[in-house]
Each structure stands twice: as C-alpha cells, then as structure tokens.
Design a protein around this motif. Sequence first.
Motif: not given
Length: 340
Positions: A92, A163, A300-301, A303-304, A307-308, A320, A322
């Motif tokens: 990411e 997150v 995904e964790l 990457a999120t 992103r955040l 957040e 996931v």
Amino acid sequence: MTTTPRRATLVQVAQLAGVDKAIVSRVLNGDPTLRVKDDTRRRVESAIAQLDYVPNYAARQMRTARSDTYGLVIPDFSNPVIARIISGAQDEAALHGRLITVVSEGLRIGGKPGFLRLLTQNRIDGLLIAGDSVSGEAYGALRSSEIPWLFVNRQDPDHTRYVVLDDYRGARVAVEYLIGLGHRSIGHIAGPDGIDTADRRRRGYEDALTNAPDMKPAIEVPGGYSAEGGYAATATLLRSPELPTALFVANIVSAVGSIRAILDAGLRIPEDISVIALHDHALAAHLAPTLSVVQMPLEELGATAVRLLHSAQRDDVVTEQVSEPIVLIPRQSTAPPPHR
C-alpha cells in the motif's frame, strides 16, 4: 584520470523535452491533476530515458521536509503473522510513493526505544505501531510529535487512533466450527494476559461457549504468542482433571508448540484431541497433521493502516476495524470428538 559523469538535472530534461521544469516534475511524481497532450508527456518521458535522469530525493527531502517513508514498529522479526502485515503495508505504501522502515520495539539506542529516533529526527512521514507495549516516554513523544501515527491491531482506552482486526469474530468462527463438529469440552490456549488482541480472542471463545447448548465450562490457560509459550500452556492444560476434546489456540505460532506438547503427552491429533488456531501460514499445510486455522485479513490490516495514515490528519479520530475476509480453513487437525 577517470572522471565521474555528472548527474543529469531537471532543467536539462525540461530543455530537451521543450517544456517547463514544473511539467517534468509533475510527470515524475505521477500528478493525477496534470493535463498535457499525450505527445508532450511522451517527449518528457523520452528525455528522462535519454538522459538517464534520476531524481535527487535527498535534495527533495530537504526542500519539502518529507522523507517519503513511513515507520512500522513490530514486536519482533520472528513472527510470520507480523510478516504478512508488513507485506500489506509495504504494497500500500508503494501505491503512495512511500517506503516502509521496520523497527523492532525491543531495539534500544542510547537506552531509549529505537523508533523514537525516527520521530525526533524527521526520518519518517508517519508511524504505525504494531508492538504490544509502549513506554510512558514513547507515549509522550508520540503525543508531542507533529508526525501522524496509528496503533495497528491494538486498542487502548487512552487514545482513539487505531486500526484492528476483528479478533473477536475470528475466535468465534474457530470455536463455533469445533462446536459444529460435536465438541462440548473445548479448551483455550490464550495469548498473554493484559494484551488487547488476547482479550478480544478470549471474549470470542467465551461467548461462543455461552451461546451453545450443553457446553462444559471454559478451560483457559494464558500462554504467549510463541511456540515455547504454546507448549508450556498446553502442557499445563493437559494436566486438567478432565481432558477437553478440542483446543482453540490464539495464535498459529503458539499452536506449533501446542501440537508438540500434545504429541509428547502420548495423545493423537485429532483422534484424541482436535486443534484449531487463529491465523494461517504456508507451513500450516505441511505440518503432521496439517493444521486447521481461521485465516485473518493480515495483509488487508497492513494496507488499511497505511491508507488511513496517509489520508487522516494528525488529530483525527481513527477507529477502524478490518473484518473481511475471515476464512475458516479445515485441515487434518480437527475432527468430531472421540467417544470417551
């Protein structure tokens, strides 16, 4: 005497392409708002290739006070679960033109946490903390820093910047699968006491038992997220007056120790006791027996989190979770309970 060829400059690229140097800079940075003719863009790209132009990122950092790097603090480098979070974060970050610098929370420089140097010397544009513990000194540095930061898979009542995975749901998926196989006595090899992820998984385990009929009382032994911790906790649990027919282990690494402890006790998997763990790894399909798991969205964790970190302001509230995809992967280590 051999002379070192001089590096091509942005001005030279602009002159060769017949455009302003600002256009070259925006092409290099992939500026989505740039509106130029395709022919102009091709001339710029051709000039970059012809002159073998390489941007001087060190000079750009001095001008913009940006490092184009995010920091990631991890518990240690031995855990394959952390490796998947790093992978997702790295991919990411690349989409945003950033690199990831990974530091172990145990690293000390001059008696202080090593990642503090990243904060105080402007070496990063943001910080992700996936470690289990942060000292009071480090908390103070985070709060006073102008650099944005987030906790990764860790909640804390003192802050609202995190997150996390849906560890509660992952635990319930694992335990409800064992219940569906017919198990009514299920033990839990838990994570360390006082760790947020372990607490959420423990609640998922307990609630799954509470909501099913005819279940035996919970049997929980805290361990650690290591093979050694899993072995010691499982050896303790196996000394219980009534042996459970299945185990839910809070982490795939500790499950490796659990399996060894069960086999050392002269028991068979799954004939005598079934085992399922949270998280997956390629090696789980090559153990003997192969290990049933609940695969959590670790990439995904990561990457999120990036992103955040990239989009949120320094003082924004970020809370957040996931939750997808959470995938049950049954393998040889689970089966219906034995008749005792």
